[in-house]
Scaffold this motif. Structure first.
Motif, PDB file in Angstrom:
ATOM      1  N   ARG A   1      14.834  45.844  30.568  1.00 59.78           N
ATOM      2  CA  ARG A   1      14.969  45.595  29.134  1.00 59.78           C
ATOM      3  C   ARG A   1      15.631  46.799  28.466  1.00 59.78           C
ATOM      4  NH1 ARG A   1      11.844  46.593  24.735  1.00 59.78           N
ATOM      5  NH2 ARG A   1      10.094  47.384  26.000  1.00 59.78           N
ATOM      6  N   ARG A   2      16.603  46.561  27.599  1.00 59.75           N
ATOM      7  CA  ARG A   2      17.405  47.645  27.030  1.00 59.75           C
ATOM      8  C   ARG A   2      16.542  48.670  26.294  1.00 59.75           C
ATOM      9  NH1 ARG A   2      22.150  46.196  22.893  1.00 59.75           N
ATOM     10  NH2 ARG A   2      20.339  45.681  21.597  1.00 59.75           N
ATOM     11  N   GLY A   3      15.582  48.200  25.476  1.00 58.42           N
ATOM     12  CA  GLY A   3      14.733  49.143  24.751  1.00 58.42           C
ATOM     13  C   GLY A   3      13.911  50.009  25.683  1.00 58.42           C
ATOM     14  N   TYR A   4      13.481  49.440  26.803  1.00 60.33           N
ATOM     15  CA  TYR A   4      12.702  50.217  27.778  1.00 60.33           C
ATOM     16  C   TYR A   4      13.600  51.243  28.458  1.00 60.33           C
ATOM     17  CZ  TYR A   4       9.279  51.060  31.519  1.00 60.33           C
ATOM     18  OH  TYR A   4       8.374  51.632  32.386  1.00 60.33           O
ATOM     19  N   LEU A   5      14.818  50.857  28.758  1.00 54.89           N
ATOM     20  CA  LEU A   5      15.757  51.772  29.405  1.00 54.89           C
ATOM     21  C   LEU A   5      16.114  52.931  28.472  1.00 54.89           C
ATOM     22  CD1 LEU A   5      17.143  51.817  32.188  1.00 54.89           C
ATOM     23  CD2 LEU A   5      19.099  50.660  31.149  1.00 54.89           C
ATOM     24  N   GLU A   6      16.189  52.651  27.185  1.00 52.92           N
ATOM     25  CA  GLU A   6      16.575  53.689  26.222  1.00 52.92           C
ATOM     26  C   GLU A   6      15.416  54.595  25.834  1.00 52.92           C
ATOM     27  OE1 GLU A   6      18.069  51.321  23.034  1.00 52.92           O
ATOM     28  OE2 GLU A   6      20.070  51.102  23.905  1.00 52.92           O
TER      29      GLU A   6
ATOM     30  N   ALA B   1       5.775  47.494  22.929  1.00 52.91           N
ATOM     31  CA  ALA B   1       7.123  46.987  22.651  1.00 52.91           C
ATOM     32  C   ALA B   1       7.348  46.636  21.189  1.00 52.91           C
ATOM     33  CB  ALA B   1       7.406  45.768  23.520  1.00 52.91           C
ATOM     34  N   GLY B   2       6.275  46.495  20.400  1.00 53.14           N
ATOM     35  CA  GLY B   2       6.452  46.234  18.980  1.00 53.14           C
ATOM     36  C   GLY B   2       7.230  44.977  18.657  1.00 53.14           C
ATOM     37  N   GLY B   3       7.135  43.972  19.511  1.00 42.60           N
ATOM     38  CA  GLY B   3       7.844  42.716  19.277  1.00 42.60           C
ATOM     39  C   GLY B   3       9.146  42.596  20.036  1.00 42.60           C
ATOM     40  N   ALA B   4       9.572  43.644  20.733  1.00 45.04           N
ATOM     41  CA  ALA B   4      10.876  43.605  21.413  1.00 45.04           C
ATOM     42  C   ALA B   4      10.849  42.771  22.687  1.00 45.04           C
ATOM     43  CB  ALA B   4      11.347  45.021  21.731  1.00 45.04           C
ATOM     44  N   ARG B   5       9.690  42.678  23.346  1.00 45.44           N
ATOM     45  CA  ARG B   5       9.635  41.824  24.541  1.00 45.44           C
ATOM     46  C   ARG B   5       9.803  40.374  24.116  1.00 45.44           C
ATOM     47  NH1 ARG B   5       4.971  45.306  26.138  1.00 45.44           N
ATOM     48  NH2 ARG B   5       5.942  46.964  27.375  1.00 45.44           N
ATOM     49  N   GLY B   6      10.761  39.728  24.708  1.00 45.93           N
ATOM     50  CA  GLY B   6      11.120  38.371  24.311  1.00 45.93           C
ATOM     51  C   GLY B   6      12.287  38.329  23.363  1.00 45.93           C
TER      52      GLY B   6
ATOM     53  N   GLN C   1       2.988  42.428  23.753  1.00 43.83           N
ATOM     54  CA  GLN C   1       3.740  43.585  23.253  1.00 43.83           C
ATOM     55  C   GLN C   1       2.971  44.890  23.464  1.00 43.83           C
ATOM     56  OE1 GLN C   1       6.811  42.791  22.234  1.00 43.83           O
ATOM     57  NE2 GLN C   1       6.215  40.639  22.497  1.00 43.83           N
ATOM     58  N   ARG C   2       1.662  44.804  23.708  1.00 41.76           N
ATOM     59  CA  ARG C   2       0.854  46.023  23.717  1.00 41.76           C
ATOM     60  C   ARG C   2       1.013  46.895  24.959  1.00 41.76           C
ATOM     61  NH1 ARG C   2      -3.627  48.023  25.666  1.00 41.76           N
ATOM     62  NH2 ARG C   2      -4.637  49.676  24.460  1.00 41.76           N
ATOM     63  N   PRO C   3       1.107  46.352  26.185  1.00 47.11           N
ATOM     64  CA  PRO C   3       1.226  47.239  27.349  1.00 47.11           C
ATOM     65  C   PRO C   3       2.439  48.159  27.244  1.00 47.11           C
ATOM     66  CG  PRO C   3       0.791  44.993  28.038  1.00 47.11           C
ATOM     67  CD  PRO C   3       1.082  44.934  26.577  1.00 47.11           C
ATOM     68  N   GLU C   4       2.365  49.259  27.947  1.00 48.59           N
ATOM     69  CA  GLU C   4       3.471  50.208  27.936  1.00 48.59           C
ATOM     70  C   GLU C   4       4.573  49.825  28.919  1.00 48.59           C
ATOM     71  OE1 GLU C   4       1.456  53.855  28.695  1.00 48.59           O
ATOM     72  OE2 GLU C   4       0.502  53.900  26.713  1.00 48.59           O
ATOM     73  N   THR C   5       4.202  49.090  29.966  1.00 45.52           N
ATOM     74  CA  THR C   5       5.178  48.637  30.959  1.00 45.52           C
ATOM     75  C   THR C   5       4.751  47.270  31.483  1.00 45.52           C
ATOM     76  OG1 THR C   5       5.682  50.903  31.676  1.00 45.52           O
ATOM     77  CG2 THR C   5       6.277  49.133  33.188  1.00 45.52           C
ATOM     78  N   VAL C   6       5.716  46.371  31.623  1.00 50.96           N
ATOM     79  CA  VAL C   6       5.494  45.079  32.270  1.00 50.96           C
ATOM     80  C   VAL C   6       6.539  44.935  33.376  1.00 50.96           C
ATOM     81  CG1 VAL C   6       5.467  42.570  32.024  1.00 50.96           C
ATOM     82  CG2 VAL C   6       4.569  44.019  30.175  1.00 50.96           C
TER      83      VAL C   6
ATOM     84  N   ARG D   1      11.836  37.002  30.726  1.00 54.14           N
ATOM     85  CA  ARG D   1      12.369  37.339  29.398  1.00 54.14           C
ATOM     86  C   ARG D   1      11.384  38.130  28.540  1.00 54.14           C
ATOM     87  NH1 ARG D   1      16.731  33.150  27.816  1.00 54.14           N
ATOM     88  NH2 ARG D   1      17.229  32.196  29.829  1.00 54.14           N
ATOM     89  N   HIS D   2      10.163  38.325  29.043  1.00 48.94           N
ATOM     90  CA  HIS D   2       9.168  39.131  28.332  1.00 48.94           C
ATOM     91  C   HIS D   2       8.716  40.317  29.182  1.00 48.94           C
ATOM     92  CE1 HIS D   2       8.972  35.449  25.897  1.00 48.94           C
ATOM     93  NE2 HIS D   2       8.445  36.192  24.945  1.00 48.94           N
ATOM     94  N   ALA D   3       9.561  40.760  30.094  1.00 56.08           N
ATOM     95  CA  ALA D   3       9.228  41.875  30.980  1.00 56.08           C
ATOM     96  C   ALA D   3      10.093  43.084  30.651  1.00 56.08           C
ATOM     97  CB  ALA D   3       9.427  41.465  32.434  1.00 56.08           C
ATOM     98  N   ASP D   4       9.693  44.249  31.193  1.00 59.76           N
ATOM     99  CA  ASP D   4      10.498  45.470  31.058  1.00 59.76           C
ATOM    100  C   ASP D   4      11.372  45.694  32.286  1.00 59.76           C
ATOM    101  OD1 ASP D   4       9.312  46.136  28.564  1.00 59.76           O
ATOM    102  OD2 ASP D   4       7.567  46.930  29.626  1.00 59.76           O
ATOM    103  N   ILE D   5      10.785  45.507  33.464  1.00 61.63           N
ATOM    104  CA  ILE D   5      11.513  45.668  34.721  1.00 61.63           C
ATOM    105  C   ILE D   5      11.410  44.344  35.474  1.00 61.63           C
ATOM    106  CG2 ILE D   5      11.664  46.955  36.890  1.00 61.63           C
ATOM    107  CD1 ILE D   5      10.179  49.255  35.434  1.00 61.63           C
TER     108      ILE D   5
END
Length: 775
Positions: A65-70, A76-81, A446-451, A463-467
């Motif tokens: 996920r771009r936000g996680y990479l950056e 995630a504050g709503g960014a996942r998905g 959205q709460r976990p630090e990594t998915v 579509r709701h994951a980080d990696i």
């Protein structure tokens, strides 16, 4: 049997949870797939799978996920998905995942990792996603796990308390053969849906369940389906159909019990010798404790059935070998513990419990294996290692865990605390299919630090994951299948090459294990091929102990499927209890069936008293909420897939209506809303909304609609309209009770209207939304 077609084209056997197949392959691609010709009644579910292997949704490389990479790990504050994804190389993806795991353990401890998985990922004994991820996480020191299953959580917990255990009930299930021989009367609360007989945990060598049901009918067995759905029982069974309101089965069972007891037709000897608490329950049944006798006249208005029909059914039970079976759907509802508990009680009252072809049917018809003589052979499985963390949650409480870390909750008589999970690692299964109230889940997610997830396709979980790690399908791996209750072992020969950058779950985890310094422990120095040989050798050795010889693995790959030897049968627990109650104690405090449980009563739970009780569901057609949402939604297993698996395949998509999941609605309900067959409709309640394609039919009771579970979740935006028809945008995320905390999906009220204007397109079958590399 596989055969050689040409130097480059051959047929190979393969197996899945929905049966065995023969794949034509050129070594790289699947050129055709057909059911194993030895299967007498094969399922077509698998035929749609090859169409998915190079579909637009196929994941062909790792993504982040771009936000996680950056910005790295963090809520995630709503960014996942919502965020797009960046394609990365394997070294980058593995390094990010390894760092997240290492840092989470160092900063928060192993309970901060949730190991999400489910048992339906693959029928293979080695490539079993749940075993792979749990083995990996145990070697890292442990993880927070879930207990029970979405399918049967309430039934598992209540039977552990009052019936000697879920396993004891399953082992005591009557078989269709016994039912036919005894010419039994089968009362199927929730029906016996033929669609469920397509699937089985660990695979199906031969589909025979429906044939055995029909044989029983031909011998003189009689069937009664208590369900709002006409198609919840095979037409060949010539069943009496009683279209009761959903959620009212306990009231009907109480009325049947009342009629038997007041007629003196109850088994007083069995109740005295083999149960405890009968007198307390009898006082409730006859109205001595609450002033309300549980008569057919009382149950009729609750259930929507004529009181005369309930009384007539009770008369049919008198002196007749009877089976009382409850589907899984009944206990996936408000107070879901009550239906199996009351069914077990009614079976004890009836005089049939513990006798051949009679008694309690624990979810007969819910899976292929149930109702058949169960396999007693135990094939080898991948060892998962020693559990290093005791933390757990009831399986359906994942959103509660993520939203309320550190808060207390009740479960099975204990006061527990939700762990503070910072990293979710999901391999096999799709929570955006099986969890309820998906808008709430998205907020919790959205709460976990990594998915981290392994997936075949760009579905909602990806579509709701980080990696996102791209995983091979069962058609792209070698293995062997042997169900825990199916008497066959089947070869799984790789029929297609996965895309170049796609790896098996084991290979992904082995790469991570190398990054984290546990590679030797994880692989034990074996390649995947050597692991499969090792597990199959253990399976063969077990067969040898039983005096049988299985073919070698190479021979099995030529044969396809062979029968497994069976140890001698043991006496079923309820039969043993009937024969000698003192010598054959059940695993309950009293050693008997507990019609009244002092332990449960002592928990003081208002939503689960000490004996089977009619408790009004929070949502049902008799609730105040039915004024606003007057239709009861049921969301069972689909006809054309297993759960949400391969919804993007040709077989599942051929069943869509207007490109969306079909919703069955009675003509009277459709006419009142201006809905015509084939129209796009909007289902909604206070929790969410989704679109579906209307199927107008009188094969469902008025006031009830059916939208199968498993359509890939496709929201128009976070918390927005699901355009594809995922029923769990509507279902409630509340526990069955504080005892089992199981899912309550089937206690759900909705309204439906015709959709006006051009409906939004379904996009979830397309590729993962991507962005260019970050600067």
């Amino acid at each position: 049997m596989p055969e050689s077609l040409s130097p480059t084209r051959r047929e190979v056997p393969t197996a899945s949870h929905f049966g065995t197949y023969v794949a034509e392959t050129d070594g790289r691609r699947i050129l055709g797939l057909r059911p194993d010709p030895a299967d007498p009644e094969p399922s077509s579910i698998g035929l749609g799978v090859p169409s998915t292997l190079d579909s637009p949704a196929r994941l062909t490389a790792p993504y982040v996920r771009r936000g996680y990479l950056e910005r790295g790990p963090g809520p995630a504050g709503g960014a996942r998905g919502r965020d797009p994804y960046v394609r990365v190389d394997w070294d980058t993806a593995l390094s990010l995942a390894a760092s997240a795991l290492r840092d989470t353990i160092a900063e928060h401890g192993n309970p901060a990792i949730f190991g999400g998985s489910y048992g339906w990922g693959s029928a293979g004994r080695f490539h079993h996603p749940q075993s792979q991820i749990h083995r990996f996480l145990n070697l890292l020191g442990g993880y927070t796990r879930s207990v029970e299953s979405y399918s049967s959580a309430a039934m598992q917990v209540i039977l552990r308390r009052v019936g000697g255990g879920y396993g004891a009930a399953l082992a005591s299930n009557p078989t269709w053969r016994e039912i036919g021989e005894q010419r039994s009367l089968v009362l199927a609360f929730g029906g016996l849906p033929a669609r469920n007989a397509q699937v089985n945990g660990g695979g199906i060598g031969r589909h025979t369940n429906l044939a055995d049901q029909r044989w029983a009918r031909a011998q003189g067995a009689e069937f009664v389906s208590i369900s709002p759905l006409h198609d919840d029982v095979d037409d060949a069974l010539e069943a009496t159909r009683l279209p009761a309101r959903p959620g009212t089965d306990v009231a009907i069972m109480l009325a049947l019990a009342h009629e038997l007891v007041t007629a003196g037709a109850h088994d007083q000897d069995f109740l005295r010798r083999c149960t405890v608490g009968w007198e307390t329950f009898e006082a409730y049944l006859l109205g001595r404790t609450d002033g309300v006798p549980k008569t057919p006249a009382w149950a009729g208005p609750i259930s929507g059935l004529p009181a005369a029909d309930i009384a007539a059914l009770a008369r049919r039970m008198r002196g007749r070998r009877t089976v009382i079976t409850t589907s899984y759907s009944l206990q996936r509802a408000d107070h879901g513990e009550q239906a199996p508990w009351m069914a077990l009680t009614l079976a004890a009252i009836s005089g049939s419990l513990g006798l051949p072809g009679g008694g309690f049917g624990a979810a007969l018809g819910a899976l292929h294996q149930l109702g058949l003589e169960p396999s007693r052979f135990r094939p080898a499985a991948l060892p998962q290692g020693r559990r290093g963390v005791d933390a757990f949650i009831p399986v359906a409480r994942i959103a509660d865990m993520l939203l309320h870390p550190g808060e207390p909750f009740r479960y099975d008589g204990a006061q527990l605390t939700y762990p503070d999970v910072r990293l979710v690692y999901w391999v096999g299964g799709n929570p955006f299919h099986h969890h309820q109230d998906l808008n709430r889940l998205v907020r919790a997610w959205q709460r976990p630090e990594t998915v981290i997830v392994h997936e075949h396709f760009a579905n909602a979980l990806a579509r709701h994951a980080d990696i996102v790690f791209p995983a091979a399908t069962w058609l792209e791996r070698d293995d062997f299948a042997a169900g825990s209750a199916d008497p066959f072992v089947s070869a799984m020969v790789r029929a297609a090459e996965p895309p170049p950058e796609v790896r098996t779950d084991h290979a992904i985890l082995a790469g991570l294990a190398a990054e984290l310094g546990i590679a030797d422990e994880f692989t034990e120095g074996r390649t995947e091929a050597e692991w499969i040989e090792h597990l199959y050798a253990q399976t063969r050795a077990h067969a040898t102990e039983l005096g049988a010889e299985l073919p070698t693995l190479a021979e099995l790959r030529e044969i396809g499927t062979v029968a497994l030897p069976q140890p001698p049968p043991a006496l079923a627990p309820y039969t043993a209890l009937r024969d000698h109650a003192d010598a054959n104690r059940l695993h309950t405090p009293s050693g008997k069936i507990e019609i009244f449980s002092e332990r449960i009563a002592g928990f003081g739970l208002p939503d689960c008293p000490g004996h089977p009780t009619w408790l009004e569901p929070v949502e049902w057609l008799g609730a105040p909420g039915a004024v606003t949402y007057p239709l009861h939604l049921i969301s069972g297993q689909p006809d054309r897939r297993l759960h949400s698996q391969f919804d993007n395949g040709s077989h599942s998509r051929a069943g869509k209506v207007a490109g969306r999941e079909p919703v069955l609605i009675n003509p009277a309900d459709a006419a009142a809303r201006g809905i015509v067959d084939g129209a796009v409709v909007r289902l909604h309640n206070a929790r969410g909304e989704c679109l579906a394609g209307a199927v107008v039919s009188d094969r469902i009771r008025p006031g009830v609609v059916r939208l199968s579970t498993g359509a890939w979740y496709d929201p128009s935006g976070p918390g927005g309209l699901d355009v594809h028809g995922n029923a769990n945008t509507l279902t409630p995320d509340r526990g069955t009770s504080a005892l089992a905390q199981g899912p309550s999906a089937h206690s759900c009220l909705v309204e439906i209207e015709a959709y006006r204007g051009d409906p939004p397109p379904v996009t979830v079958f397309g590729p993962l939304p991507t962005a260019g590399p970050t600067s």
